[in-house]
Design a protein around this motif. Structure first.
Motif, PDB file in Angstrom:
ATOM      1  N   LEU A  81     -47.112  -1.567  60.260  1.00  0.00           N
ATOM      2  CA  LEU A  81     -47.317  -2.979  59.962  1.00  0.00           C
ATOM      3  C   LEU A  81     -48.685  -3.418  60.459  1.00  0.00           C
ATOM      4  CD1 LEU A  81     -43.796  -4.408  60.923  1.00  0.00           C
ATOM      5  CD2 LEU A  81     -44.650  -3.780  58.655  1.00  0.00           C
ATOM      6  N   SER A  82     -49.571  -3.659  59.528  1.00  0.00           N
ATOM      7  CA  SER A  82     -50.922  -4.103  59.856  1.00  0.00           C
ATOM      8  C   SER A  82     -51.519  -4.780  58.633  1.00  0.00           C
ATOM      9  CB  SER A  82     -51.802  -2.919  60.272  1.00  0.00           C
ATOM     10  OG  SER A  82     -53.115  -3.337  60.539  1.00  0.00           O
ATOM     11  N   GLY A  83     -52.115  -5.942  58.838  1.00  0.00           N
ATOM     12  CA  GLY A  83     -52.750  -6.624  57.720  1.00  0.00           C
ATOM     13  C   GLY A  83     -51.758  -6.974  56.630  1.00  0.00           C
ATOM     14  N   ILE A  84     -52.034  -6.507  55.422  1.00  0.00           N
ATOM     15  CA  ILE A  84     -51.245  -6.933  54.265  1.00  0.00           C
ATOM     16  C   ILE A  84     -49.795  -6.451  54.337  1.00  0.00           C
ATOM     17  CG2 ILE A  84     -51.679  -5.006  52.644  1.00  0.00           C
ATOM     18  CD1 ILE A  84     -52.513  -7.400  50.659  1.00  0.00           C
ATOM     19  N   THR A  85     -49.559  -5.273  54.936  1.00  0.00           N
ATOM     20  CA  THR A  85     -48.177  -4.790  55.051  1.00  0.00           C
ATOM     21  C   THR A  85     -47.376  -5.646  56.022  1.00  0.00           C
ATOM     22  OG1 THR A  85     -48.691  -3.190  56.800  1.00  0.00           O
ATOM     23  CG2 THR A  85     -48.917  -2.436  54.535  1.00  0.00           C
ATOM     24  N   GLU A  86     -48.046  -6.239  57.007  1.00  0.00           N
ATOM     25  CA  GLU A  86     -47.341  -7.091  57.970  1.00  0.00           C
ATOM     26  C   GLU A  86     -47.080  -8.484  57.416  1.00  0.00           C
ATOM     27  OE1 GLU A  86     -47.295  -8.019  62.743  1.00  0.00           O
ATOM     28  OE2 GLU A  86     -49.163  -7.305  61.828  1.00  0.00           O
ATOM     29  N   VAL A  87     -48.001  -9.004  56.606  1.00  0.00           N
ATOM     30  CA  VAL A  87     -47.771 -10.308  55.996  1.00  0.00           C
ATOM     31  C   VAL A  87     -46.486 -10.285  55.166  1.00  0.00           C
ATOM     32  CG1 VAL A  87     -48.679 -12.055  54.411  1.00  0.00           C
ATOM     33  CG2 VAL A  87     -50.225 -10.869  55.971  1.00  0.00           C
ATOM     34  N   ALA A  88     -46.246  -9.156  54.495  1.00  0.00           N
ATOM     35  CA  ALA A  88     -45.049  -9.028  53.657  1.00  0.00           C
ATOM     36  C   ALA A  88     -43.757  -9.067  54.468  1.00  0.00           C
ATOM     37  CB  ALA A  88     -45.109  -7.738  52.844  1.00  0.00           C
ATOM     38  N   GLU A  89     -43.838  -8.842  55.782  1.00  0.00           N
ATOM     39  CA  GLU A  89     -42.662  -8.976  56.639  1.00  0.00           C
ATOM     40  C   GLU A  89     -42.293 -10.439  56.835  1.00  0.00           C
ATOM     41  OE1 GLU A  89     -40.878  -6.194  58.538  1.00  0.00           O
ATOM     42  OE2 GLU A  89     -41.715  -5.467  56.640  1.00  0.00           O
ATOM     43  N   ALA A  90     -43.295 -11.324  56.748  1.00  0.00           N
ATOM     44  CA  ALA A  90     -43.064 -12.743  56.999  1.00  0.00           C
ATOM     45  C   ALA A  90     -42.701 -13.515  55.747  1.00  0.00           C
ATOM     46  CB  ALA A  90     -44.303 -13.363  57.639  1.00  0.00           C
ATOM     47  N   ILE A  91     -43.206 -13.051  54.605  1.00  0.00           N
ATOM     48  CA  ILE A  91     -43.011 -13.785  53.358  1.00  0.00           C
ATOM     49  C   ILE A  91     -43.020 -12.787  52.206  1.00  0.00           C
ATOM     50  CG2 ILE A  91     -45.488 -14.274  53.210  1.00  0.00           C
ATOM     51  CD1 ILE A  91     -44.716 -16.993  51.969  1.00  0.00           C
ATOM     52  N   PRO A  92     -42.037 -12.826  51.315  1.00  0.00           N
ATOM     53  CA  PRO A  92     -41.926 -11.784  50.286  1.00  0.00           C
ATOM     54  C   PRO A  92     -43.042 -11.833  49.250  1.00  0.00           C
ATOM     55  CG  PRO A  92     -40.276 -13.505  49.957  1.00  0.00           C
ATOM     56  CD  PRO A  92     -40.915 -13.787  51.272  1.00  0.00           C
ATOM     57  N   PHE A  93     -43.443 -10.633  48.796  1.00  0.00           N
ATOM     58  CA  PHE A  93     -44.408 -10.488  47.706  1.00  0.00           C
ATOM     59  C   PHE A  93     -43.648 -10.246  46.407  1.00  0.00           C
ATOM     60  CE2 PHE A  93     -48.060  -8.421  50.396  1.00  0.00           C
ATOM     61  CZ  PHE A  93     -48.077  -9.525  51.213  1.00  0.00           C
ATOM     62  N   ARG A  94     -44.145 -10.803  45.309  1.00  0.00           N
ATOM     63  CA  ARG A  94     -43.541 -10.569  44.002  1.00  0.00           C
ATOM     64  C   ARG A  94     -44.352  -9.594  43.149  1.00  0.00           C
ATOM     65  NH1 ARG A  94     -41.863 -16.919  43.387  1.00  0.00           N
ATOM     66  NH2 ARG A  94     -39.837 -16.745  44.439  1.00  0.00           N
ATOM     67  N   LYS A  95     -45.684  -9.707  43.205  1.00  0.00           N
ATOM     68  CA  LYS A  95     -46.535  -8.783  42.454  1.00  0.00           C
ATOM     69  C   LYS A  95     -47.737  -8.412  43.300  1.00  0.00           C
ATOM     70  CE  LYS A  95     -47.179  -9.087  37.997  1.00  0.00           C
ATOM     71  NZ  LYS A  95     -47.634  -9.486  36.633  1.00  0.00           N
ATOM     72  N   MET A  96     -48.085  -7.116  43.290  1.00  0.00           N
ATOM     73  CA  MET A  96     -49.251  -6.615  44.021  1.00  0.00           C
ATOM     74  C   MET A  96     -50.288  -6.154  43.016  1.00  0.00           C
ATOM     75  SD  MET A  96     -50.037  -6.013  47.326  1.00  0.00           S
ATOM     76  CE  MET A  96     -51.829  -6.011  47.488  1.00  0.00           C
ATOM     77  N   LEU A  97     -51.546  -6.569  43.228  1.00  0.00           N
ATOM     78  CA  LEU A  97     -52.647  -6.186  42.354  1.00  0.00           C
ATOM     79  C   LEU A  97     -53.725  -5.503  43.190  1.00  0.00           C
ATOM     80  CD1 LEU A  97     -52.794  -9.584  40.510  1.00  0.00           C
ATOM     81  CD2 LEU A  97     -52.262  -7.444  39.374  1.00  0.00           C
ATOM     82  N   ASP A  98     -54.187  -4.336  42.728  1.00  0.00           N
ATOM     83  CA  ASP A  98     -55.271  -3.642  43.423  1.00  0.00           C
ATOM     84  C   ASP A  98     -56.109  -2.887  42.404  1.00  0.00           C
ATOM     85  OD1 ASP A  98     -54.089  -1.062  42.935  1.00  0.00           O
ATOM     86  OD2 ASP A  98     -52.908  -1.204  44.760  1.00  0.00           O
ATOM     87  N   ARG A  99     -57.047  -2.077  42.872  1.00  0.00           N
ATOM     88  CA  ARG A  99     -57.963  -1.378  41.973  1.00  0.00           C
ATOM     89  C   ARG A  99     -57.519   0.044  41.655  1.00  0.00           C
ATOM     90  NH1 ARG A  99     -61.205   2.540  43.314  1.00  0.00           N
ATOM     91  NH2 ARG A  99     -61.524   3.192  45.477  1.00  0.00           N
ATOM     92  N   GLY A 100     -56.459   0.548  42.309  1.00  0.00           N
ATOM     93  CA  GLY A 100     -56.150   1.966  42.210  1.00  0.00           C
ATOM     94  C   GLY A 100     -54.848   2.366  41.553  1.00  0.00           C
ATOM     95  N   TRP A 101     -53.909   1.448  41.438  1.00  0.00           N
ATOM     96  CA  TRP A 101     -52.582   1.782  40.927  1.00  0.00           C
ATOM     97  C   TRP A 101     -52.676   2.438  39.542  1.00  0.00           C
ATOM     98  CZ3 TRP A 101     -47.654   2.091  42.411  1.00  0.00           C
ATOM     99  CH2 TRP A 101     -46.671   2.125  41.417  1.00  0.00           C
ATOM    100  N   PRO A 102     -51.868   3.474  39.240  1.00  0.00           N
ATOM    101  CA  PRO A 102     -50.878   4.129  40.110  1.00  0.00           C
ATOM    102  C   PRO A 102     -51.368   5.422  40.764  1.00  0.00           C
ATOM    103  CG  PRO A 102     -50.485   4.768  37.850  1.00  0.00           C
ATOM    104  CD  PRO A 102     -51.682   3.860  37.818  1.00  0.00           C
ATOM    105  N   THR A 103     -52.532   5.929  40.352  1.00  0.00           N
ATOM    106  CA  THR A 103     -52.954   7.259  40.789  1.00  0.00           C
ATOM    107  C   THR A 103     -53.826   7.249  42.033  1.00  0.00           C
ATOM    108  OG1 THR A 103     -54.846   7.141  39.269  1.00  0.00           O
ATOM    109  CG2 THR A 103     -52.827   8.196  38.455  1.00  0.00           C
ATOM    110  N   TYR A 104     -54.573   6.160  42.238  1.00  0.00           N
ATOM    111  CA  TYR A 104     -55.461   6.023  43.401  1.00  0.00           C
ATOM    112  C   TYR A 104     -56.408   7.219  43.528  1.00  0.00           C
ATOM    113  CZ  TYR A 104     -52.328   2.203  44.507  1.00  0.00           C
ATOM    114  OH  TYR A 104     -51.579   1.040  44.433  1.00  0.00           O
ATOM    115  N   ASP A 105     -57.003   7.596  42.406  1.00  0.00           N
ATOM    116  CA  ASP A 105     -57.863   8.784  42.402  1.00  0.00           C
ATOM    117  C   ASP A 105     -59.285   8.495  41.910  1.00  0.00           C
ATOM    118  OD1 ASP A 105     -57.375   8.292  39.750  1.00  0.00           O
ATOM    119  OD2 ASP A 105     -56.586  10.290  39.286  1.00  0.00           O
ATOM    120  N   TYR A 106     -59.668   7.190  41.854  1.00  0.00           N
ATOM    121  CA  TYR A 106     -61.034   6.877  41.440  1.00  0.00           C
ATOM    122  C   TYR A 106     -61.815   6.338  42.633  1.00  0.00           C
ATOM    123  CZ  TYR A 106     -65.087   5.142  38.976  1.00  0.00           C
ATOM    124  OH  TYR A 106     -66.380   4.953  38.557  1.00  0.00           O
ATOM    125  N   PRO A 107     -63.015   6.854  42.861  1.00  0.00           N
ATOM    126  CA  PRO A 107     -63.737   7.872  42.089  1.00  0.00           C
ATOM    127  C   PRO A 107     -63.292   9.305  42.381  1.00  0.00           C
ATOM    128  CG  PRO A 107     -65.087   7.130  43.906  1.00  0.00           C
ATOM    129  CD  PRO A 107     -63.863   6.274  43.922  1.00  0.00           C
TER     130      PRO A 107
END
Length: 408
Positions: free
Chosen positions: A130-156
């Protein structure tokens, strides 16, 4: 008979009329756009409430340096940054009987934006730290997560970063246990982040995806272009950096526009190829805005002259956690009338003695140098205020109010 000024005030939402100093920030009201830059002293954390009540978390970091070269933890070190951010958001959502974060948005995979899995002993139910964004989710639920890598996280290239590995464990468990949806941000689109509660009531509101992984909106329809070369044509040491791959978005509400570009750079290092400058092609698509958060915390590789002239923001926000935020040359470019004409007010979350020793008199021109920073946009987007909140304690107490500024 009441004076005309009082009649006009009576027609405004309560959140925009009474903001007494030393008292808690008036609650968000429907039709208002709130943009909170939360100061923990340990990295970026933004929280937005859209006009219909849709919510968005924009990064939640736990990184940076400790004093004297870094900023002290805020309000103090008795809790972790993720814990403080979660508590702040719950206060900001006091109007909502069932608070949740509709969109959690991660600009890129650095600890000052996502959390540091090696700096905590706390573990969530899913086995992740639990640190940063993973810890915030303990306090308040997330419905959708957006990032630059999903689903493979292999770029570059495939990553071995432990913070990213911890984040992926978090995503997998949240999907299975809580029904979290995860998506890669798609540049050019304006239908990926949308109003969830009453979209028909606010047709002049839009979130436009600008950039991710070097793919940048052209400004026309949903068309994009790639500014990075093909990975197969590069040596590994020349791959795009994590900062270059940052997500960027523009939020528009009537005449009001806000830009966030993560840590994209715009000043080339000696001998670097032109495509390392991400700010310039981004600026060509974004155009003028009312408010911009400084790219890369105002580090010396950011805010090039073309970018500033294209966006020409009235208000600039600096999320500071280090003695080199912002760079002296960066602040000089921002204030220079040769860069762009008109008003520009600069607000910073922290300014420590080390900053003052290096930057000097330019810091005297800051409108505020300490505190949470709230951009409160009036219904319809025609005007906005900048509200500084006390970051030394909980309570969201108002320290200063600037404006109103007129959207252009």
């Amino acid at each position: 008979m009441r004076p005309a000024s009082l009649i006009l005030l009576s027609l405004l939402p309560a959140a925009l009329v009474a903001q007494p100093l030393g008292q808690p920030l008036p609650r968000w009201t429907p039709g208002t756009l709130d943009i909170h830059q939360i100061n923990t002293g340990r990295g970026n954390a933004g929280f937005l409430i859209f006009p219909d009540g849709t919510t968005m978390l924009l990064d939640a970091g736990d990184g940076g340096r400790l004093p004297p070269r870094g900023t002290p933890p805020k309000p103090d070190a008795s809790r972790t940054p993720g814990d403080w951010i979660g508590r702040y958001i719950r206060q900001a959502l006091a109007h909502d009987p069932a608070p949740a974060i509709d969109y959690a948005y991660l600009t890129h995979f650095h600890d000052d934006h996502m959390g540091n899995s090696g700096a905590t002993t706390k573990t969530g139910k899913g086995g992740y730290k639990l640190s940063g964004i993973t810890e915030v989710a303990e306090a308040i639920p997330f419905r959708k997560m957006l990032d630059r890598g999903w689903p493979t996280y292999d770029y570059p290239s495939p990553s071995k970063d432990p913070h990213l590995a911890n984040y992926r464990t978090f995503l997998a468990w949240q999907q299975k246990a809580n029904g979290l949806t995860v998506e890669r941000l798609r540049p050019g689109r304006n239908d990926q982040i949308v109003l969830k509660r009453d979209p028909a009531k606010y047709p002049n509101f839009e979130v436009r995806n600008i950039a991710a992984n070097g793919e940048i909106w052209t400004g026309v329809s949903t068309n994009t272009r790639e500014i990075f070369p093909l990975i197969k044509d590069l040596r590994p040491e020349d791959y795009p950096s994590e900062n270059m791959c940052s997500l960027a978005i523009r939020i528009s509400y009537g005449k009001f526009d806000y830009f966030s570009g993560g840590d994209i750079p715009g000043i080339l290092q000696y001998g670097a190829p032109v495509w390392n400058d991400v700010e310039t092609p981004v600026a060509q698509a974004v155009g003028p805005v009312e408010v911009a958060i400084l790219n890369h915390h105002g580090n010396r590789d950011s805010q090039n002259a073309y970018y500033l002239a294209a966006l020409r923001p009235q208000v600039l926000v600096i999320p500071v956690w280090s003695s080199d935020h912002p760079g002296h040359d960066v602040l000089d470019r921002i204030y220079s009338r040769r860069t762009y004409p008109g008003q520009r007010d600069v607000f910073a979350t922290n300014m420590i003695e080390a900053n003052k020793m290096v930057i000097g008199e330019l810091l005297d021109r800051l409108k505020s140098s300490q505190g949470h920073i709230v951009i409160r946009v009036a219904p319809g987007g025609s005007e906005f205020r900048v509200i500084i909140l006390d970051d030394s304690a909980e309570g969201l107490n108002v320290m200063a109010v600037h404006g109103p500024y007129q959207s252009r």
